[in-house]
Design a protein around this motif. Structure first.
Motif, PDB file in Angstrom:
ATOM      1  N   PRO A 133       0.841  -1.098  -0.117  1.00 25.56           N
ATOM      2  CA  PRO A 133       0.065   0.115  -0.038  1.00 25.56           C
ATOM      3  C   PRO A 133       0.833   1.267   0.002  1.00 25.56           C
ATOM      4  N   THR A 134       1.525   1.150  -0.967  1.00 24.98           N
ATOM      5  CA  THR A 134       2.644   2.468  -1.229  1.00 24.98           C
ATOM      6  C   THR A 134       2.320   3.644  -2.448  1.00 24.98           C
ATOM      7  N   GLY A 135       1.419   3.052  -3.045  1.00 21.61           N
ATOM      8  CA  GLY A 135       0.802   3.905  -4.378  1.00 21.61           C
ATOM      9  C   GLY A 135      -0.067   3.158  -5.216  1.00 21.61           C
ATOM     10  N   PRO A 136      -0.314   3.927  -6.436  1.00 17.45           N
ATOM     11  CA  PRO A 136      -1.273   3.493  -7.110  1.00 17.45           C
ATOM     12  C   PRO A 136      -0.802   2.083  -7.847  1.00 17.45           C
ATOM     13  N   ALA A 173       8.766  -2.389   6.217  1.00 18.83           N
ATOM     14  CA  ALA A 173       9.510  -1.302   6.345  1.00 18.83           C
ATOM     15  C   ALA A 173       9.223  -0.107   5.280  1.00 18.83           C
ATOM     16  N   GLN A 174       8.589  -0.759   4.181  1.00 18.56           N
ATOM     17  CA  GLN A 174       7.889   0.077   3.190  1.00 18.56           C
ATOM     18  C   GLN A 174       7.052   1.050   3.498  1.00 18.56           C
ATOM     19  N   VAL A 175       6.396   0.671   4.623  1.00 13.90           N
ATOM     20  CA  VAL A 175       5.195   1.603   5.099  1.00 13.90           C
ATOM     21  C   VAL A 175       5.866   2.841   5.591  1.00 13.90           C
ATOM     22  N   ASP A 176       6.954   2.481   6.546  1.00 12.93           N
ATOM     23  CA  ASP A 176       7.580   3.451   7.161  1.00 12.93           C
ATOM     24  C   ASP A 176       8.004   4.757   6.106  1.00 12.93           C
ATOM     25  N   GLU A 232       1.333   7.661  13.578  1.00 14.72           N
ATOM     26  CA  GLU A 232       0.082   8.226  13.145  1.00 14.72           C
ATOM     27  C   GLU A 232       0.086   8.504  11.594  1.00 14.72           C
ATOM     28  N   VAL A 233       1.076   9.077  11.114  1.00 12.57           N
ATOM     29  CA  VAL A 233       1.153   9.432   9.530  1.00 12.57           C
ATOM     30  C   VAL A 233       1.213   8.083   9.089  1.00 12.57           C
ATOM     31  N   PHE A 236      -2.214   7.030   8.812  1.00 16.46           N
ATOM     32  CA  PHE A 236      -3.166   7.944   7.832  1.00 16.46           C
ATOM     33  C   PHE A 236      -2.758   7.425   6.364  1.00 16.46           C
ATOM     34  N   ALA A 237      -1.323   7.215   5.997  1.00 19.63           N
ATOM     35  CA  ALA A 237      -1.021   7.227   4.744  1.00 19.63           C
ATOM     36  C   ALA A 237      -1.571   5.818   4.234  1.00 19.63           C
ATOM     37  N   THR A 238      -1.394   4.698   4.778  1.00 19.05           N
ATOM     38  CA  THR A 238      -1.755   3.362   4.657  1.00 19.05           C
ATOM     39  C   THR A 238      -3.221   3.565   4.096  1.00 19.05           C
ATOM     40  N   GLU A 239      -4.103   4.151   4.962  1.00 19.15           N
ATOM     41  CA  GLU A 239      -5.583   4.350   4.631  1.00 19.15           C
ATOM     42  C   GLU A 239      -5.976   4.792   3.365  1.00 19.15           C
ATOM     43  N   ALA A 240      -5.247   6.112   3.120  1.00 16.67           N
ATOM     44  CA  ALA A 240      -5.137   7.095   1.921  1.00 16.67           C
ATOM     45  C   ALA A 240      -4.874   5.888   0.754  1.00 16.67           C
ATOM     46  N   MET A 241      -3.831   4.997   0.845  1.00 25.03           N
ATOM     47  CA  MET A 241      -3.036   4.344  -0.241  1.00 25.03           C
ATOM     48  C   MET A 241      -4.111   3.127  -0.522  1.00 25.03           C
ATOM     49  N   MET A 242      -4.815   2.947   0.520  1.00 31.82           N
ATOM     50  CA  MET A 242      -5.737   1.654   0.375  1.00 31.82           C
ATOM     51  C   MET A 242      -6.971   2.072  -0.341  1.00 31.82           C
ATOM     52  N   ASP A 243      -7.627   3.538   0.102  1.00 33.35           N
ATOM     53  CA  ASP A 243      -8.499   3.998  -0.719  1.00 33.35           C
ATOM     54  C   ASP A 243      -8.223   4.189  -2.449  1.00 33.35           C
ATOM     55  N   LEU A 244      -6.826   4.615  -2.528  1.00 35.18           N
ATOM     56  CA  LEU A 244      -6.550   4.726  -3.705  1.00 35.18           C
ATOM     57  C   LEU A 244      -6.800   3.392  -4.642  1.00 35.18           C
TER      58      LEU A 244
END
Length: 580
Positions: A133-136, A173-176, A232-233, A236-244
């Motif tokens: 979950p790091t991008g489209p 680690a890729q999520v960090d 927290e980021v 937040f970022a993982t959720e945003a990427m899963m939405d994408l």
């Protein structure tokens, strides 16, 4: 209706009668007796290898068995002739009534024609895409998504109970790195200068994520060390990427039944439970691995590790499950995740991986075999690379992603239906050339257009017939006098329809949805050839002066459109109602 299965059942019944009257020995294994299309259509409608596979165990000549079997088959009104060929193959010709009944069956069953109970409700989990979950999603993920989705649909059509699943790799680690990349975009949203270094993700897709983070927390994270914001980021970022990612999958018409999180395995005891299960079987130990192939002795520092004895289940080497600092390797949560799937009651597991995961196959299959004592099979399908070209040039970059062509880029260029069909025009483990210009051409060489055109052509025939006063509802067409379909060309087209149930079972058994795409192309070719033949032979035209004769011929066309729609449904493609 599956005429191939029906004639095979007839053959087995005849062989059983032959055993009872002493023509052949009793107790012969007939499991390998097959009834299938002959290599040369001129030889008949079907062929059986019964005499060939039974000759040796029976201690008889194949031709003797075939000659005794033939009259028993022709005693059935469906069989017009059964002729012995070569060393003992039996070529079978069916009566015209069989093909007329096939058309009637398609009209009666609709898109359920060909649906099979072969799977017997067996529960199968198909996990596919599962991108970090790091991008489209990129074009490679697109192939895996289409293949996995079509495979799931095919298995369901063949009688399996299928669950579609996405495994979110959100524990590594890729999520960090993702979180740090989003933080840079957050700083950028505050007007701060930023520089993407150390493998951070520079794609424009993170710009709105950084802006959304600013909208949520304001300046709370400015000038703060990552110990204050990383956790927290990251969430937040993982959720945003899963939405994408969900949005990307929706562009393809892919809907998952289950999303499972790797991160959710940590701190719950589920990883420990899986490893303890292996340990109880004597498969976890402390040991030192041999140096990897190609490493010189001074490049290798041997160290004792906690290992899974995967070589006991066919792997090349045993695999580390715990790092020297006591943390789990990436393999450990994957073991736990698959253990969880087996505990959910699935009878079989299928994973769809990208080409770069080839080295992961043996260890994962070994783990599942060990956890279940071989009771739950794991099959891993690899999807090979896609070479995307346009104007003779390979496409490699996307402004949105920064480094790769995205799924949304592909769908925007050619549309969902074209994307899905083209991704299934090659076997999953073969490289695929995807020429954007070619797949948009209107020609026989473009399988997407060719199949869609066949369906649209039939819709046009139905429309014109309706305008001339002919009732073209499926119910009415099913009541047509199909004995008017007496021409060999019409029977050949109906015979192609009769292959569909058999094709479904073969494709499901081999887990090869590309077979459906190939069949649809062949069926479309047969339809177009028949339509064109009507230009030279008016008696073959679908619309005739005689309304009753027209209804029978239109029934044949409508049956073809139903099977095309059914096959396209498995592939996740909408049948075209008209061509533009």
């Amino acid at each position: 209706m599956n005429i191939f299965a029906d004639i095979r059942a007839l053959t087995l019944t005849a062989l059983a009668d032959m055993a009872r009257d002493g023509t052949i020995p009793d107790g012969l294994d007939t499991g390998n007796v097959a009834v299938e299309p002959p290599r040369d259509a001129a030889h008949g409608d079907m062929a059986t290898n019964a005499a060939m596979v039974l000759a040796k165990p029976a201690g008889m000549k194949p031709r003797d068995i075939a000659e005794a079997l033939a009259p028993r088959l022709t005693a059935d009104p469906r069989v017009e002739a059964a002729e012995v060929a070569g060393p003992g193959f039996l070529n079978i010709r069916l009566s015209a009534r069989v093909w007329q009944d096939t058309v009637a069956a398609v009209l009666a069953e609709g898109t359920d024609y060909g649906r099979s109970d072969m799977g017997a409700g067996r529960k199968v989990n198909v996990e596919y895409v599962s991108a970090n979950p790091t991008g489209p999603l990129h074009v490679g993920h697109t192939r895996g998504a289409v293949f996995g989705d079509a495979l799931a649909s095919l298995l369901a059509f063949a009688g399996h109970e299928v669950t579609r699943e996405y495994y979110i790799n959100d524990g590594g680690a890729q999520v960090d790195v993702l979180a740090r990349s989003v933080y840079l975009r957050y700083l950028e949203a505050h007007g701060k200068p930023v520089e993407f270094v150390d493998g951070t993700y520079p794609g424009d897709y993170l710009v709105p994520v950084g802006e959304a983070l600013k909208a949520k927390v304001g300046d709370a994270y400015l000038d703060k060390g990552e110990q204050y914001w990383l956790d927290e980021v990251r969430s937040f970022a993982t959720e945003a990427m899963m939405d994408l990612i969900r949005s990307d999958l929706a562009l393809l018409g892919v809907e998952m039944d289950v999303f499972s999180s790797e991160k959710a395995l940590y701190g719950t005891g589920r990883i420990e439970a899986a490893i303890d299960t292996l340990d109880a079987k004597g498969l976890i130990y402390r040991g030192t691995l041999e140096p990897p192939k190609g490493k010189l002795p001074d490049d290798w520092e041997p160290r004792e590790q906690t290992l899974f004895r995967s070589t006991a289940y066919g792997d090349d080497v045993d695999r580390p499950i715990m790092k020297s600092d006591g943390s789990w390797t990436y393999f450990a949560p994957d073991i736990a995740y698959h253990y969880d799937k087996t505990k959910r009651g699935f009878d079989a597991l299928i994973d769809v991986f990208g080409a770069d995961h080839g080295g992961y196959v043996k260890r994962m299959k070994a783990a599942v075999a060990a956890l279940t004592d071989g009771a739950v099979p794991l099959d891993i399908k690899l999807t090979q690379l896609v070479r995307l070209t346009r104007g003779g040039e390979q496409l490699k970059m996307s402004k949105r992603a920064g480094t790769f062509v995205t799924l949304s880029d592909v769908v925007e260029m050619v549309g969902r239906d074209v994307t899905r069909f083209v991704m299934l025009t090659r076997k999953n483990d073969a490289p695929l050339d995807f020429d954007v210009d070619e797949v948009l051409e209107q020609s026989k060489d473009n399988p997407v257009w060719y199949v869609q055109y066949a369906h649209a052509r039939i819709m046009s025939i139905l429309s014109k017939a309706s305008e001339s006063g002919i009732n073209v509802s499926d119910a009415d067409l099913a009541g047509a006098d199909l004995t008017h379909l007496g021409h060999s060309a019409e029977q050949a087209l109906a015979a192609k329809l009769a292959e569909w149930p058999r094709l479904v079972e073969i494709a499901a058994r081999t887990q090869e949805p590309h077979r459906v795409a190939f069949y649809l192309y062949d069926l479309a070719q047969a339809l177009h050839a028949h339509y064109n033949r009507g230009n030279e032979e008016p008696a073959l035209r679908f619309v005739q002066d005689d309304a009753e004769i027209s209804r029978s011929k239109i029934a044949l066309a409508r049956a073809v459109s139903i099977v095309i729609a059914s096959g396209l449904g498995i592939l996740g493609v909408e049948p075209a109602q008209q061509m533009r």
